[in-house]
Design a protein around this motif. Sequence first.
Motif, PDB file in Angstrom:
ATOM      1  N   MET A  46       0.830  -1.212   0.000  1.00  0.00           N
ATOM      2  CA  MET A  46       0.000   0.000   0.000  1.00  0.00           C
ATOM      3  C   MET A  46       0.861   1.257   0.000  1.00  0.00           C
ATOM      4  N   LYS A  47       1.944   1.245   0.787  1.00  0.00           N
ATOM      5  CA  LYS A  47       2.848   2.397   0.816  1.00  0.00           C
ATOM      6  C   LYS A  47       3.447   2.633  -0.571  1.00  0.00           C
ATOM      7  N   ALA A  49       2.164   1.722  -3.486  1.00  0.00           N
ATOM      8  CA  ALA A  49       1.114   2.227  -4.393  1.00  0.00           C
ATOM      9  C   ALA A  49       0.940   3.730  -4.180  1.00  0.00           C
ATOM     10  N   GLY A  50       0.987   4.162  -2.907  1.00  0.00           N
ATOM     11  CA  GLY A  50       0.869   5.584  -2.603  1.00  0.00           C
ATOM     12  C   GLY A  50       2.044   6.384  -3.157  1.00  0.00           C
ATOM     13  N   LYS A  53       1.697   6.750  -6.861  1.00  0.00           N
ATOM     14  CA  LYS A  53       0.655   7.741  -7.165  1.00  0.00           C
ATOM     15  C   LYS A  53       1.231   9.144  -7.071  1.00  0.00           C
ATOM     16  N   GLU A  54       2.078   9.370  -6.055  1.00  0.00           N
ATOM     17  CA  GLU A  54       2.725  10.687  -5.912  1.00  0.00           C
ATOM     18  C   GLU A  54       3.607  11.003  -7.113  1.00  0.00           C
ATOM     19  N   PHE A  61      -3.786  -0.901  -5.399  1.00  0.00           N
ATOM     20  CA  PHE A  61      -3.213  -1.931  -4.523  1.00  0.00           C
ATOM     21  C   PHE A  61      -3.339  -3.298  -5.189  1.00  0.00           C
TER      22      PHE A  61
ATOM     23  N   GLN B  88       0.462  -2.775  12.889  1.00  0.00           N
ATOM     24  CA  GLN B  88       1.086  -1.904  13.872  1.00  0.00           C
ATOM     25  C   GLN B  88       0.427  -0.523  13.791  1.00  0.00           C
ATOM     26  N   LEU B  90       0.193   3.239  12.929  1.00  0.00           N
ATOM     27  CA  LEU B  90       0.795   3.960  11.808  1.00  0.00           C
ATOM     28  C   LEU B  90       1.303   5.318  12.280  1.00  0.00           C
ATOM     29  N   VAL B  94       3.200   7.655   7.505  1.00  0.00           N
ATOM     30  CA  VAL B  94       2.747   6.461   6.783  1.00  0.00           C
ATOM     31  C   VAL B  94       1.236   6.543   6.526  1.00  0.00           C
ATOM     32  N   ASP B  97       0.773   8.598   3.640  1.00  0.00           N
ATOM     33  CA  ASP B  97       1.211   7.921   2.406  1.00  0.00           C
ATOM     34  C   ASP B  97       0.150   6.972   1.867  1.00  0.00           C
ATOM     35  N   ILE B  98      -0.490   6.229   2.775  1.00  0.00           N
ATOM     36  CA  ILE B  98      -1.395   5.185   2.281  1.00  0.00           C
ATOM     37  C   ILE B  98      -2.837   5.665   2.098  1.00  0.00           C
ATOM     38  N   PRO B 100      -4.303   7.987   0.336  1.00  0.00           N
ATOM     39  CA  PRO B 100      -4.850   8.207  -1.023  1.00  0.00           C
ATOM     40  C   PRO B 100      -5.217   6.913  -1.746  1.00  0.00           C
ATOM     41  N   VAL B 101      -4.615   5.779  -1.344  1.00  0.00           N
ATOM     42  CA  VAL B 101      -4.902   4.518  -2.025  1.00  0.00           C
ATOM     43  C   VAL B 101      -5.836   3.637  -1.179  1.00  0.00           C
ATOM     44  N   ALA B 102      -5.676   3.692   0.143  1.00  0.00           N
ATOM     45  CA  ALA B 102      -6.439   2.781   1.011  1.00  0.00           C
ATOM     46  C   ALA B 102      -7.841   3.290   1.313  1.00  0.00           C
ATOM     47  N   PHE B 122      -7.711   0.390   7.021  1.00  0.00           N
ATOM     48  CA  PHE B 122      -6.839  -0.473   6.211  1.00  0.00           C
ATOM     49  C   PHE B 122      -6.986  -1.922   6.664  1.00  0.00           C
ATOM     50  N   PHE B 142      -9.302  -1.913  -2.513  1.00  0.00           N
ATOM     51  CA  PHE B 142      -9.668  -1.197  -1.283  1.00  0.00           C
ATOM     52  C   PHE B 142     -10.818  -0.212  -1.501  1.00  0.00           C
TER      53      PHE B 142
END
Lengths: 83, 209
Positions: A46-47, A49-50, A53-54, A61, B88, B90, B94, B97-98, B100-102, B122, B142
């Motif tokens: 996921m990180k 993919a982010g 995207k940037e 994902f 864990q 976040l 982080v 970072d996630i 926009p996609v999650a 998530f 997602f």
Amino acid sequence: MTEMKTVDATDFEWLETRVSQLIEDEGPIDPAESLIFYGLDSLRVMKFAGELKERGIIVSFEDLAKDPTLNAWSALIDAKAAS
Amino acid sequence: MQSAGWKSNNDVETGRERRAAQHKAGRIAAAKVGARLSGKPCNVARGMDGAPIWPNGLRGSISHCNGRSVAIAGHAGNWCGLGIDIEQHLSVEVAKDIAPVALTPYERAHFKGDPLWIALIFSAKESLFKALSPLIDKRFDFDAAELCVDAHPAPYLRLTRDLTPDWCAGRAITPLLIPCKDGVLTAVTLPNYPRNVAPPSIYKSAIVM
């Protein structure tokens, strides 16, 4: 110019280096082997993919997770960068 | 339904060693929970995609995070899908970072950049995927569900698109959401009884960590 930067910034060498950092492993990675077996987990996918995207590369994902190998990711990024 | 946890040895160095240790711990947790349910030794194999293959009559899932592994399992007659996930906490970075996609646009607007909610969302979607994807034999992303907090008594996942005729847009699934000291634990449990029918009391579940 912008397009060149994007391509330069996401070539195979960059991908390999970035994935090595993601999985916290400096050893060689078989480009055809599932990255799951190298310690990749869903949060790291996921990180990544982010991060893509940037950089203007829109991959989901699921795009990354369904075939998590360096070869597949490289082809996916090339296809998205070319479109 | 039962769940079990196992802590692996953290004294490993590389990502692949860490993953192998976590997988081993996950299999131990799965074997424990399977044995509790069936009353006999239980071996949980691993499929090509890394997903657990449970013995006949059982369903369940496994999750790993930072040296901890948890497993949940139930009798297939009672449950059509069971998913569990641990993550864990976040960091703000982080989470940013996630997100926009999650998260869906609705979730980003509603939960802003709150790292705890982003971890719970998530994780809940991971649990949903583990519970539902094998059931409908279809992968989804997602953005196929979003966590809603409205007039309902508890936050719920709402499907945003039709996955199958049964699992259509708008269908609500209430996940278990547990913030813990070391992270978050979520689970999605899909009972094997028709919708709109109250579950019998034997479906009571237990979680053992």
